[in-house]
Scaffold this motif. Sequence first.
Motif: not given
Length: 181
Positions: A2-8, A14-17, A19-26
């Motif tokens: 569960a910890l791995r799943e939570g971390l994943a 975080l990766a989606s965030r 990408d979103l920040l990168r795309n939005s900011i760019d």
Amino acid sequence: MALREGLAKLSEQLASRTDLLRNSIDASQADTIGAIDGLSVKMRQREQIAQATFDKTLADISRKTLAIAVIFLAIIIIVGIVIALSIRLPLQQIMASMQTITSGDFDREVQDTNAQDEIGEMARAVEVFRENAIAKREADDELRASKEKAESALLELNAAQQNLIDAERWRRWAGWWPASP
């Protein structure tokens, strides 16, 4: 696990965030750069328009200033000519009067003697000179007439004296007159 799943899951978020920040900011950065470029172009256009307006206004002001300067220069020249003539003509008249006086013609009266400026003072001085010259001529004429009268009287006196001497000689010669001791 569960910890791995939570971390994943957290990693995914975080990766989606990221990408979103990168795309939005760019995208925002690209939009901002585009807006800044557009504003720069508009500012350059407005600056060129403002510079053209400034240049035109400056040229108009320069032309108007030049026209005013030429008008003032013309006024100064005209006033200078009028002042020069108002001085030169009376001075020429005074010079002409002086020349006629020095040539012996005292009948011409000096003009501008009633002027209340330096020209009038000069004219009055020349008039006094003319009057003195007239008085001198009259005194010379009287002196000459007196001298001629005195010379005539002296000639008459000499003639009378000579007549007396001749008469006395004649009387002595003729014996009519006794000789004086």
